[in-house]
Design a protein around this motif. Structure first.
Motif, PDB file in Angstrom:
ATOM      1  N   LEU A   8       0.799  -1.326  -0.049  1.00  0.00           N
ATOM      2  CA  LEU A   8       0.049  -0.014   0.017  1.00  0.00           C
ATOM      3  C   LEU A   8       0.911   1.221   0.110  1.00  0.00           C
ATOM      4  CD1 LEU A   8      -2.919  -1.088   2.510  1.00  0.00           C
ATOM      5  CD2 LEU A   8      -3.056  -0.757   0.120  1.00  0.00           C
ATOM      6  N   GLY A   9       1.897   1.057   0.790  1.00  0.00           N
ATOM      7  CA  GLY A   9       3.040   2.304   0.798  1.00  0.00           C
ATOM      8  C   GLY A   9       3.474   2.494  -0.393  1.00  0.00           C
ATOM      9  N   ALA A  10       4.036   1.523  -1.059  1.00  0.00           N
ATOM     10  CA  ALA A  10       4.817   1.577  -2.404  1.00  0.00           C
ATOM     11  C   ALA A  10       3.858   2.152  -3.514  1.00  0.00           C
ATOM     12  CB  ALA A  10       5.214   0.148  -2.884  1.00  0.00           C
ATOM     13  N   LEU A  11       2.597   1.781  -3.359  1.00  0.00           N
ATOM     14  CA  LEU A  11       1.393   2.054  -4.435  1.00  0.00           C
ATOM     15  C   LEU A  11       1.288   3.607  -4.159  1.00  0.00           C
ATOM     16  CD1 LEU A  11      -0.744  -0.928  -4.841  1.00  0.00           C
ATOM     17  CD2 LEU A  11       0.933  -0.106  -6.374  1.00  0.00           C
ATOM     18  N   LEU A  12       1.228   4.037  -3.079  1.00  0.00           N
ATOM     19  CA  LEU A  12       0.930   5.441  -2.847  1.00  0.00           C
ATOM     20  C   LEU A  12       2.146   6.395  -3.371  1.00  0.00           C
ATOM     21  CD1 LEU A  12      -0.792   7.708  -1.681  1.00  0.00           C
ATOM     22  CD2 LEU A  12       0.172   7.195   0.633  1.00  0.00           C
ATOM     23  N   ALA A  13       3.304   5.847  -3.022  1.00  0.00           N
ATOM     24  CA  ALA A  13       4.498   6.364  -3.340  1.00  0.00           C
ATOM     25  C   ALA A  13       4.606   6.767  -4.818  1.00  0.00           C
ATOM     26  CB  ALA A  13       5.594   5.799  -2.901  1.00  0.00           C
ATOM     27  N   GLY A  14       4.103   5.637  -5.493  1.00  0.00           N
ATOM     28  CA  GLY A  14       4.087   5.464  -7.228  1.00  0.00           C
ATOM     29  C   GLY A  14       3.043   6.363  -7.687  1.00  0.00           C
ATOM     30  N   LEU A  15       1.975   6.493  -6.955  1.00  0.00           N
ATOM     31  CA  LEU A  15       0.881   7.377  -7.485  1.00  0.00           C
ATOM     32  C   LEU A  15       1.448   8.591  -7.310  1.00  0.00           C
ATOM     33  CD1 LEU A  15      -2.079   7.463  -8.059  1.00  0.00           C
ATOM     34  CD2 LEU A  15      -2.545   7.575  -5.891  1.00  0.00           C
ATOM     35  N   ILE A  16       1.763   9.078  -6.236  1.00  0.00           N
ATOM     36  CA  ILE A  16       2.340  10.425  -6.151  1.00  0.00           C
ATOM     37  C   ILE A  16       3.354  10.847  -7.223  1.00  0.00           C
ATOM     38  CG2 ILE A  16       3.866  11.980  -4.544  1.00  0.00           C
ATOM     39  CD1 ILE A  16       2.206  10.399  -2.140  1.00  0.00           C
ATOM     40  N   THR A  17       4.474   9.865  -7.327  1.00  0.00           N
ATOM     41  CA  THR A  17       5.468   9.929  -8.351  1.00  0.00           C
ATOM     42  C   THR A  17       4.966  10.373  -9.675  1.00  0.00           C
ATOM     43  OG1 THR A  17       6.928   8.858  -6.738  1.00  0.00           O
ATOM     44  CG2 THR A  17       7.483   9.138  -9.108  1.00  0.00           C
ATOM     45  N   GLY A  18       4.057   9.335  -9.745  1.00  0.00           N
ATOM     46  CA  GLY A  18       3.205   9.505 -11.377  1.00  0.00           C
ATOM     47  C   GLY A  18       2.621  10.891 -11.431  1.00  0.00           C
ATOM     48  N   ALA A  19       1.855  11.305 -10.507  1.00  0.00           N
ATOM     49  CA  ALA A  19       1.189  12.650 -10.545  1.00  0.00           C
ATOM     50  C   ALA A  19       2.348  13.722 -10.647  1.00  0.00           C
ATOM     51  CB  ALA A  19       0.228  12.606  -9.114  1.00  0.00           C
ATOM     52  N   LEU A  20       3.191  13.587 -10.140  1.00  0.00           N
ATOM     53  CA  LEU A  20       4.329  14.640 -10.212  1.00  0.00           C
ATOM     54  C   LEU A  20       4.925  14.512 -11.662  1.00  0.00           C
ATOM     55  CD1 LEU A  20       6.364  14.364  -6.868  1.00  0.00           C
ATOM     56  CD2 LEU A  20       5.007  16.184  -7.867  1.00  0.00           C
ATOM     57  N   GLY A  21       5.043  13.452 -12.141  1.00  0.00           N
ATOM     58  CA  GLY A  21       5.260  13.310 -13.581  1.00  0.00           C
ATOM     59  C   GLY A  21       4.316  13.875 -14.625  1.00  0.00           C
ATOM     60  N   GLY A  22       3.131  14.137 -14.176  1.00  0.00           N
ATOM     61  CA  GLY A  22       2.027  14.682 -14.989  1.00  0.00           C
ATOM     62  C   GLY A  22       2.503  16.249 -14.963  1.00  0.00           C
ATOM     63  N   LEU A  23       2.537  16.658 -13.772  1.00  0.00           N
ATOM     64  CA  LEU A  23       3.061  17.852 -13.786  1.00  0.00           C
ATOM     65  C   LEU A  23       4.281  18.531 -14.560  1.00  0.00           C
ATOM     66  CD1 LEU A  23       2.371  18.887  -9.835  1.00  0.00           C
ATOM     67  CD2 LEU A  23       0.966  19.404 -11.774  1.00  0.00           C
ATOM     68  N   ALA A  24       5.192  17.612 -14.639  1.00  0.00           N
ATOM     69  CA  ALA A  24       6.682  17.813 -15.154  1.00  0.00           C
ATOM     70  C   ALA A  24       6.343  17.953 -16.544  1.00  0.00           C
ATOM     71  CB  ALA A  24       7.601  16.847 -14.783  1.00  0.00           C
ATOM     72  N   SER A  25       5.198  17.281 -17.294  1.00  0.00           N
ATOM     73  CA  SER A  25       4.814  17.032 -18.498  1.00  0.00           C
ATOM     74  C   SER A  25       5.115  18.431 -19.348  1.00  0.00           C
ATOM     75  CB  SER A  25       3.706  16.315 -18.891  1.00  0.00           C
ATOM     76  OG  SER A  25       2.405  16.863 -18.617  1.00  0.00           O
TER      77      SER A  25
END
Length: 166
Positions: A8-25
């Motif tokens: 659960l923690g790793a998936l949350l971290a992945g979700l946040i990282t992926g969302a930041l990737g959307g901002l960096a786009s």
């Protein structure tokens, strides 16, 4: 419960990282990739040499009162904190490099997959240690082969990048 918390923690971290990737786009892709290439090169040189860079990380351990709780909340909290990286130690810079790659070149899907992979990998370590029959011997063998394990992980990391970018 530890593994569930970790996933659960790793998936949350992945979700946040992926969302930041959307901002960096909003940064042009060519700029992001050219900024990423030298960082990947430097970290890989150190990893393959068996001398990983010591990047900033939270090296605090989970308090000892968390683990022996009678209910399942202790192992769940312990796993969640390790999975998110809130309290963890990594002897390699590859997890930080993966986060940077997801932010600059990935997105939500790759972020969730990276979180899932991180969670599974983190779960396998304590599981293999527990199933070894002799945890102290397992620790000794791991410490003796850390450089080679790091090199193999770096090669796997490079192969994954090559497959994704071809």
């Amino acid at each position: 419960m530890f593994s569930i918390g970790l996933m659960l923690g790793a998936l949350l971290a992945g979700l946040i990282t992926g969302a930041l990737g959307g901002l960096a786009s909003i940064i042009p892709e060519a700029v992001r990739l050219w900024a990423l290439a030298p960082v990947i090169a430097v970290i890989m040189v150190f990893e393959l040499a068996g001398r990983p860079l010591s990047l900033p990380q939270n090296r605090r351990l989970v308090p000892q009162d968390v683990i022996p709780r009678a209910d399942f909340s202790g192992p769940l909290q312990f796993g969640f904190e390790m999975g998110t990286g809130v309290r963890t130690f990594t002897p390699t810079a590859l997890p930080q490099l993966l986060v940077l790659i997801i932010v600059l070149a990935g997105g939500l899907g790759p972020g969730l997959l990276a979180g899932l992979g991180f969670g599974v990998g983190r779960s396998l370590m304590p599981l293999s240690r527990a199933l070894s029959g002799d945890p102290r011997r397992w620790d000794t063998k791991l410490l003796a082969s850390t450089a080679w394990v790091g090199r193999l992980c770096a090669i796997g990391f490079l192969l994954s990048l090559a497959l994704l970018w071809t």
